[in-house]
Scaffold this active site. Structure first.
Site, short mmCIF file in Angstrom:
data_model
loop_
_atom_site.label_atom_id
_atom_site.label_comp_id
_atom_site.label_asym_id
_atom_site.label_seq_id
_atom_site.Cartn_x
_atom_site.Cartn_y
_atom_site.Cartn_z
N SER A 447 0.82 -1.20 0.00
CA SER A 447 0.00 0.00 0.00
C SER A 447 0.86 1.26 0.00
CB SER A 447 -0.90 -0.01 1.24
OG SER A 447 -1.95 0.89 1.13
N PRO A 448 0.35 2.36 -0.56
CA PRO A 448 1.11 3.62 -0.51
C PRO A 448 1.38 4.04 0.93
CG PRO A 448 -0.70 3.78 -2.08
CD PRO A 448 -0.90 2.50 -1.33
N GLN A 526 1.06 6.71 -7.17
CA GLN A 526 -0.14 7.37 -6.68
C GLN A 526 0.07 8.88 -6.79
OE1 GLN A 526 -1.23 7.93 -2.41
NE2 GLN A 526 -2.86 6.45 -2.85
N TYR A 608 -7.33 15.06 1.18
CA TYR A 608 -6.47 15.85 0.31
C TYR A 608 -7.33 16.56 -0.74
CZ TYR A 608 -2.86 13.27 2.78
OH TYR A 608 -2.07 12.74 3.77
N ARG A 656 -8.29 5.98 -5.43
CA ARG A 656 -8.48 5.74 -3.99
C ARG A 656 -9.51 6.73 -3.46
NH1 ARG A 656 -4.36 4.42 0.97
NH2 ARG A 656 -4.45 2.43 -0.09
N ARG A 750 1.47 -1.50 7.00
CA ARG A 750 2.35 -1.77 8.14
C ARG A 750 2.97 -3.17 8.13
NH1 ARG A 750 -1.50 1.77 10.09
NH2 ARG A 750 -0.70 3.61 11.19
#
Length: 792
Positions: A447-448, A526, A608, A656, A750
């Site tokens: 994942s980013p 991304q 964002y 996303r 993680r």
């Protein structure tokens, strides 16, 4: 499954005055307010104890507390008659019965004589019956359970006061050393001290009714009825040789459309029997004080106040579909008795009880909520093929997983794997997946993850090693962090970018390494713009805090700071600003294509810039780019179309999104589906479904795989491939999500920081050595766990 009775194995109870079993460390005491109010009696004797509520939890607590000290006076107040009960049967697993046997052989022997047993679960859907075996259930009548506990209490000398309202909570507290409130979901004791207990009660979206059939099903049965009014479901199980519990459940709007809101108890019972006539073999149903109700989840900030303590449904509830109401109540009783035995000071004992039980209850409530929500969203699952639908139902709470079901029922699990397309010996996560012209060799994404270590937006050696090492670790796709499209679109000074050719060349070095040294691993970029969440310090220097100096001006959909009084107020983008940002995205996409990225993801989540246009909490515009969802979608879709136009046709694009803002007035479930549908219609190849981080006042419901229900909803409502994210940490969870049809790909963050070779290690742990998880040639000597200890 309603009312599962269980007691943790704690050793036999050889006689009065003895309660065995170790007590876990009590841990920290609950928060403020625990020790306020009336104080319990001094010393460990607690000579007078009041129990409010004569259900299984209250009766069991009374029996255990009386056995601790036969000289004490223990009184149970129960407003109903001894034979009154709600529901009909209680289900117990073999594991549960083992706990009862070890904790109280007298109760176990009484139960054992009345138990009916079975191993199967039947899932009936669209005329197809799928049977899963190996589950090990046992059941008996709830009335019989109460009789056993009544007898146990009577033998021990507990005073049982039936058809008697308990005195008010403050009166009980003043006249007793301890008050045990086991008075259920509508607890008067809890409400009397609501300011101290801090209850939060959530009413859910389905209506259900408890009924019974005068014959025994031969399995635990789930049956789906797709009616002209909507989807309804039946939960049924035997509890004695000639009787079964039958629960009928449906969404509130379906219940009203079907006219159940206008029917009395008898009419509802007849109507349910007609709807599920095939399951019942044409037999009638019967009721007993049965009423349609909506399930309520009860959570309390504190479980004790002075000398009053909550147990069972008064303290917490868990949806009947995972069968934990009576189970939790009886476990509470045992933990409370053990704490009072081991702690001389009653207030310390109550703190220890809560510290022991709260994590267990929280875990159960998370599982129950997942199960409850699955049934609430049942209409979105019914189009799945029969075996996949059954697998989805069986694993809905996340407590039964792919690996667990393989042990219980290898035949069914193998059939579901074959339906999914798993080659022989291949776990679901190692089946390939195609997005446009890109075939991913497995279903795992890195994942980013923002690293915040770039210099002037240029990725350096750290990024090469970080992304390269994870590419070598075997995933199907490695994603960059959010790569910013302009200097003003950065989150922090350490963010990477693609607004210069120098940055593009640095990224090309990383993609070239990935393709050459980790062949078969794709790498994606991304693209995003920070919007109002920009110009902040690096995460470890103060997340979301403005820079001490050198701040740059921010832009957003509306002039709303992220944190009022902390972050700067952004400038609302005008038409020229919108056009400039759109061009920044297209210029960055062109550079990304030249840099060799295999996939591009547009970041429209987490508050964002583009996410700020989508959420009603952050978009207060009155022009065509605000207002209703169509207006709020306009600019993000314009950016998507512009990027898609310059991004190579054969390379996929994903988006996303934050499917919920976790805040009142934010993006609704229906809007999240509509957002995903709009991007899919504009050519998005998959939707990466995240949640939250849009407003600082969010209240996320964290937990294992907590965001995957949103991916599930979008996948099934829109028919678009989805990427699931959010606390997915085990390969077993990945396999379960994929096989159940809740996701097509799984992105883990993680776990890949903890173990860059997470995917390869998952293959080893599952005994897989196929083409979807090849070890790089220099690493092949390490493709098995090294010897430990004295082995060598």
């Amino acid at each position: 499954m309603a009312g599962v009775l269980t007691v943790p194995a704690a050793g036999p109870l050889p006689g009065p005055g003895s309660l065995p079993g170790p007590l876990p460390s009590p841990g920290p005491r609950p928060g403020p307010g625990h020790s306020s109010g009336p104080r319990p009696g001094t010393g460990p004797a607690l000579s007078r104890i009041a129990v409010v509520g004569g259900g299984p939890g209250g009766l069991y607590a009374a029996a255990l507390l009386k056995r601790l000290d036969p000289a004490r006076e223990v009184t149970v107040w129960e407003r109903n008659a001894p034979s009154d009960t709600f529901g009909f049967g209680v289900v117990l697993s073999d594991e549960t019965l083992g706990g009862i046997r070890d904790a109280d052989p007298v109760v176990y022997e009484a139960l054992r004589r009345d138990l009916v047993r079975w191993d199967d679960i039947d899932v009936v859907h669209r005329g197809h019956r799928t049977t899963s075996t190996g589950h090990g259930f046992a059941a008996l009548g709830r009335r019989r359970l109460l009789e056993i506990l009544h007898a146990r209490c009577t033998d021990l000398g507990v005073r049982l006061r039936f058809r008697t309202e308990a005195p008010p909570a403050d009166v009980l507290a003043a006249g007793h050393d301890l008050v045990v409130a086991a008075d259920g979901v509508h607890s008067r004791t809890r409400e009397a001290h609501a300011a101290h207990f801090g209850p939060r009660i959530t009413t859910h979206r389905c209506r259900y009714i408890w009924l019974a059939a005068d014959f025994a099903f031969d399995a635990f049965r789930f049956e789906i009825a797709e009616t002209e009014y909507g989807v309804m479901q039946l939960h049924a199980y035997p509890y004695e040789a000639g009787a079964s519990t039958v629960i009928v459940e449906m969404r509130e709007e379906v219940w009203r459309a079907a006219g159940f809101d206008e029917l009395d108890e008898a009419e509802s019972t007849v109507r349910c029997a007609k709807i599920f006539a095939e399951a019942l073999g044409g037999r009638e149903l019967r009721s007993h004080h049965s009423a349609w109700t909506a399930f309520r989840t009860v959570v309390n900030e504190r479980w004790s106040y002075g000398n009053t303590v909550l147990i069972g449904d008064a303290a917490h509830t868990a949806h009947f579909s995972i069968g934990s109401g009576t189970k939790l109540a009886v476990e509470d009783a045992l933990a409370l008795a053990r704490s009072l035995r081991d702690h001389p000071a009653p207030d310390e004992a109550l703190a220890a009880y809560e510290a022991e039980r709260r994590p267990v209850v929280a875990s159960t409530q998370r599982a129950a909520t997942a199960s409850l929500q699955w049934f609430e969203e049942l209409a979105g699952h019914v189009d799945r093929p029969p075996r996949r639908f059954a697998f989805d139902l069986l694993t809905r709470s996340r407590r039964v997983t792919h690996a667990n079901l393989r042990l219980r029922d290898p035949v069914l699990t193998a059939a579901v794997e074959a339906d999914f397309g798993c080659p022989p010996g291949t776990p679901p996560m190692f089946t390939p997946f195609r997005l446009r012209g890109l075939t991913l060799r497995n279903r795992i994404l890195v994942s980013p993850m923002d690293m915040y270590v770039a210099e002037d937006g240029v990725p350096g050696d750290f990024h090469l090693v970080h992304l390269g090492s994870r590419a070598l670790g075997g995933p199907g796709l490695v994603m960059t962090e959010m790569v910013c499209v302009s200097p003003g679109g950065r989150i922090t000074p350490g963010c990477t970018g693609l607004w210069t050719d120098e940055q593009a060349a640095a990224w090309a070095r990383i993609t070239a390494f990935t393709h050459a040294q980790a062949p078969g691993t794709a790498i994606g970029v991304q693209l995003g713009h920070s919007g109002r969440k920009g110009s902040t310090r690096r995460m470890w220097e103060g997340i979301d805090q403005p820079l001490p100096e050198g701040n740059w001006p921010l832009v957003a959909a509306s002039p709303l700071p992220y944190r009022t009084g902390v972050n700067q107020t952004p400038r609302a983008l005008d038409r020229a600003g919108l056009a400039a940002v759109r061009e920044e995205f297209t210029a960055a996409a062109r550079r990304a294509a030249r840099s060799g990225f295999d996939l591009l993801e547009l970041h429209c989540a987490h508050g964002y810039l583009l996410s700020g246009f989508l959420s009603p909490l952050t978009n207060h515009r009155t022009d065509e780019y605000g207002g209703d969802l169509e207006g709020r979608l306009r600019f993000p879709l314009e950016v998507f179309d512009a990027v898609r136009e310059v991004w190579p046709e054969e390379r996929p694009m994903t988006v996303r999104v934050s499917a919920t803002d976790w805040a009142e007035g934010g993006t609704s479930d229906e809007e999240a589906v509509a957002i995903a549908r709009a991007f899919a219609e504009h050519g998005a190849d998959a939707i990466d479904v995240s949640t939250g981080q849009v407003v600082p006042e969010e209240t996320p419901a964290y937990g294992r795989s907590y965001q995957t229900p949103y991916a599930d909803r979008i996948r099934n409502a829109v028919g678009v491939p989805v990427i699931a994210v959010g606390a997915i940490s085990s390969w077993d969870d990945v396999n379960s999500l994929l096989l159940a049809g809740r996701a097509d790909l799984c992105a883990l963050a993680r776990p890949h920081l903890y173990d860059p070779h997470w995917t390869l290690h998952a293959a080893v742990e599952q005994g897989y050595q196929g083409p979807a998880a090849p070890w790089p040639a220099p690493y092949r000597a390490g493709n098995r766990p090294p010897p430990t200890g004295r082995r060598g």
